[in-house]
Design a protein around this motif. Structure first.
Motif, mmCIF file in Angstrom:
data_model
loop_
_atom_site.group_PDB
_atom_site.id
_atom_site.type_symbol
_atom_site.label_atom_id
_atom_site.label_comp_id
_atom_site.label_asym_id
_atom_site.label_seq_id
_atom_site.Cartn_x
_atom_site.Cartn_y
_atom_site.Cartn_z
ATOM 1 N N ILE A 217 0.851 -1.189 0.000
ATOM 2 C CA ILE A 217 0.000 0.000 0.000
ATOM 3 C C ILE A 217 0.884 1.236 0.000
ATOM 4 O O ILE A 217 1.786 1.372 0.826
ATOM 5 C CB ILE A 217 -0.922 0.029 1.239
ATOM 6 C CG1 ILE A 217 -1.838 -1.188 1.248
ATOM 7 C CG2 ILE A 217 -1.722 1.318 1.273
ATOM 8 C CD1 ILE A 217 -2.709 -1.295 2.484
ATOM 9 N N ASN A 218 0.635 2.134 -0.944
ATOM 10 C CA ASN A 218 1.275 3.448 -0.978
ATOM 11 C C ASN A 218 0.198 4.487 -0.706
ATOM 12 O O ASN A 218 -0.926 4.134 -0.347
ATOM 13 C CB ASN A 218 1.958 3.690 -2.322
ATOM 14 C CG ASN A 218 3.110 2.731 -2.541
ATOM 15 O OD1 ASN A 218 3.779 2.327 -1.598
ATOM 16 N ND2 ASN A 218 3.330 2.371 -3.797
ATOM 17 N N GLU A 219 0.494 5.756 -0.925
ATOM 18 C CA GLU A 219 -0.476 6.809 -0.629
ATOM 19 C C GLU A 219 -1.768 6.641 -1.423
ATOM 20 O O GLU A 219 -2.836 6.532 -0.855
ATOM 21 C CB GLU A 219 0.131 8.179 -0.918
ATOM 22 C CG GLU A 219 1.199 8.585 0.059
ATOM 23 C CD GLU A 219 1.776 9.934 -0.279
ATOM 24 O OE1 GLU A 219 1.115 10.717 -0.981
ATOM 25 O OE2 GLU A 219 2.897 10.203 0.169
ATOM 26 N N ASP A 220 -1.659 6.652 -2.733
ATOM 27 C CA ASP A 220 -2.848 6.568 -3.583
ATOM 28 C C ASP A 220 -2.938 5.270 -4.365
ATOM 29 O O ASP A 220 -3.912 5.047 -5.068
ATOM 30 C CB ASP A 220 -2.879 7.733 -4.582
ATOM 31 C CG ASP A 220 -3.144 9.055 -3.894
ATOM 32 O OD1 ASP A 220 -3.723 9.039 -2.793
ATOM 33 O OD2 ASP A 220 -2.786 10.103 -4.462
ATOM 34 N N THR A 221 -1.917 4.432 -4.292
ATOM 35 C CA THR A 221 -1.919 3.214 -5.083
ATOM 36 C C THR A 221 -1.776 1.977 -4.205
ATOM 37 O O THR A 221 -1.256 2.043 -3.096
ATOM 38 C CB THR A 221 -0.767 3.216 -6.114
ATOM 39 O OG1 THR A 221 0.475 3.320 -5.416
ATOM 40 C CG2 THR A 221 -0.908 4.348 -7.108
ATOM 41 N N LEU A 222 -2.259 0.890 -4.746
ATOM 42 C CA LEU A 222 -2.154 -0.414 -4.111
ATOM 43 C C LEU A 222 -1.488 -1.350 -5.110
ATOM 44 O O LEU A 222 -1.659 -1.195 -6.320
ATOM 45 C CB LEU A 222 -3.543 -0.985 -3.802
ATOM 46 C CG LEU A 222 -4.537 -0.146 -3.044
ATOM 47 C CD1 LEU A 222 -5.911 -0.800 -3.094
ATOM 48 C CD2 LEU A 222 -4.096 0.000 -1.617
ATOM 49 N N ILE A 223 -0.773 -2.332 -4.619
ATOM 50 C CA ILE A 223 -0.288 -3.396 -5.491
ATOM 51 C C ILE A 223 -1.093 -4.628 -5.107
ATOM 52 O O ILE A 223 -1.067 -5.074 -3.962
ATOM 53 C CB ILE A 223 1.215 -3.624 -5.358
ATOM 54 C CG1 ILE A 223 1.939 -2.355 -5.804
ATOM 55 C CG2 ILE A 223 1.641 -4.824 -6.196
ATOM 56 C CD1 ILE A 223 3.426 -2.429 -5.728
ATOM 57 N N VAL A 224 -1.847 -5.124 -6.076
ATOM 58 C CA VAL A 224 -2.764 -6.232 -5.837
ATOM 59 C C VAL A 224 -2.269 -7.441 -6.603
ATOM 60 O O VAL A 224 -1.863 -7.350 -7.769
ATOM 61 C CB VAL A 224 -4.196 -5.859 -6.275
ATOM 62 C CG1 VAL A 224 -5.155 -6.986 -5.995
ATOM 63 C CG2 VAL A 224 -4.654 -4.594 -5.567
ATOM 64 N N GLU A 225 -2.312 -8.592 -5.953
ATOM 65 C CA GLU A 225 -1.871 -9.848 -6.539
ATOM 66 C C GLU A 225 -3.101 -10.645 -6.956
ATOM 67 O O GLU A 225 -3.992 -10.882 -6.138
ATOM 68 C CB GLU A 225 -1.056 -10.610 -5.496
ATOM 69 C CG GLU A 225 -0.329 -11.804 -5.989
ATOM 70 C CD GLU A 225 0.575 -12.337 -4.901
ATOM 71 O OE1 GLU A 225 1.795 -12.289 -5.112
ATOM 72 O OE2 GLU A 225 0.060 -12.768 -3.865
ATOM 73 N N PHE A 226 -3.150 -11.034 -8.220
ATOM 74 C CA PHE A 226 -4.294 -11.756 -8.759
ATOM 75 C C PHE A 226 -3.901 -13.182 -9.102
ATOM 76 O O PHE A 226 -2.780 -13.454 -9.498
ATOM 77 C CB PHE A 226 -4.821 -11.075 -10.025
ATOM 78 C CG PHE A 226 -5.327 -9.689 -9.795
ATOM 79 C CD1 PHE A 226 -6.591 -9.494 -9.285
ATOM 80 C CD2 PHE A 226 -4.538 -8.588 -10.071
ATOM 81 C CE1 PHE A 226 -7.067 -8.216 -9.073
ATOM 82 C CE2 PHE A 226 -5.011 -7.310 -9.859
ATOM 83 C CZ PHE A 226 -6.270 -7.122 -9.355
ATOM 84 N N GLY A 227 -4.834 -14.103 -8.983
ATOM 85 C CA GLY A 227 -4.623 -15.469 -9.431
ATOM 86 C C GLY A 227 -3.905 -16.341 -8.423
ATOM 87 O O GLY A 227 -3.474 -15.900 -7.368
ATOM 88 N N ASN A 228 -3.786 -17.614 -8.775
ATOM 89 C CA ASN A 228 -3.157 -18.597 -7.902
ATOM 90 C C ASN A 228 -1.650 -18.689 -8.096
ATOM 91 O O ASN A 228 -0.936 -19.139 -7.205
ATOM 92 C CB ASN A 228 -3.770 -19.986 -8.138
ATOM 93 C CG ASN A 228 -5.206 -20.019 -7.700
ATOM 94 O OD1 ASN A 228 -5.606 -19.277 -6.827
ATOM 95 N ND2 ASN A 228 -5.983 -20.894 -8.320
ATOM 96 N N ASN A 229 -1.129 -18.285 -9.233
ATOM 97 C CA ASN A 229 0.295 -18.459 -9.503
ATOM 98 C C ASN A 229 1.159 -17.386 -8.846
ATOM 99 O O ASN A 229 2.365 -17.473 -8.879
ATOM 100 C CB ASN A 229 0.560 -18.510 -11.007
ATOM 101 C CG ASN A 229 0.138 -17.242 -11.701
ATOM 102 O OD1 ASN A 229 -0.316 -16.299 -11.090
ATOM 103 N ND2 ASN A 229 0.306 -17.235 -13.008
ATOM 104 N N ARG A 230 0.577 -16.367 -8.280
ATOM 105 C CA ARG A 230 1.265 -15.301 -7.547
ATOM 106 C C ARG A 230 2.244 -14.504 -8.411
ATOM 107 O O ARG A 230 3.132 -13.857 -7.900
ATOM 108 C CB ARG A 230 2.011 -15.856 -6.330
ATOM 109 C CG ARG A 230 1.179 -16.674 -5.397
ATOM 110 C CD ARG A 230 0.196 -15.782 -4.663
ATOM 111 N NE ARG A 230 -0.528 -16.578 -3.674
ATOM 112 C CZ ARG A 230 -1.804 -16.449 -3.442
ATOM 113 N NH1 ARG A 230 -2.508 -15.580 -4.112
ATOM 114 N NH2 ARG A 230 -2.397 -17.169 -2.524
ATOM 115 N N ASN A 231 2.103 -14.577 -9.705
ATOM 116 C CA ASN A 231 2.981 -13.820 -10.584
ATOM 117 C C ASN A 231 2.309 -12.589 -11.169
ATOM 118 O O ASN A 231 2.962 -11.797 -11.820
ATOM 119 C CB ASN A 231 3.488 -14.697 -11.732
ATOM 120 C CG ASN A 231 4.435 -15.755 -11.252
ATOM 121 O OD1 ASN A 231 5.133 -15.555 -10.271
ATOM 122 N ND2 ASN A 231 4.449 -16.886 -11.934
#
Length: 106
Positions: A69-83
């Motif tokens: 989590i940053n100020e205005d952005t998020l890094i979201v991980e999608f799927g089962n392979n975690r890539n």
């Protein structure tokens, strides 16, 4: 006699028009403006309580897990392979499910 009768009607017409106008604004406030303000307040509270590890549903319909989590952005991980890690704005989150809520429901 006719002149006196026409002079009295504009004042009563203004009073007769004022009451429905006030009722219209009250109706618009309680059924349109106030619920929208409540919804906005609820969404802002939800976005401020985001944490790493929460499962989110984005506005585009993808489920993912927050990994940073940053100020205005998020890094979201999608799927089962975690890539598949995608940065996105906080505003793109439509629903949040906390890990402890998911454990309680199962």
């Amino acid at each position: 006699m006719n002149i006196l009768a026409t002079e009295a009607t504009p004042a009563s017409a203004i009073g007769g028009m004022l009451i429905p106008l006030i009722l219209l604004f009250a109706f618009m406030y309680f059924f349109m403006i106030r619920p929208q303000q409540k919804e906005t307040k609820k969404k802002n509270q939800m976005l401020s309580e985001l944490a790493i590890g929460d499962t989110v549903l984005t506005t585009s319909g993808f489920y993912g897990t927050i990994i940073d989590i940053n100020e205005d952005t998020l890094i979201v991980e999608f799927g089962n392979n975690r890539n598949c890690r995608i940065p996105m704005q906080r505003a793109a989150v439509s629903e949040v499910e906390k890990p402890e809520d998911a454990a309680e429901s199962k």
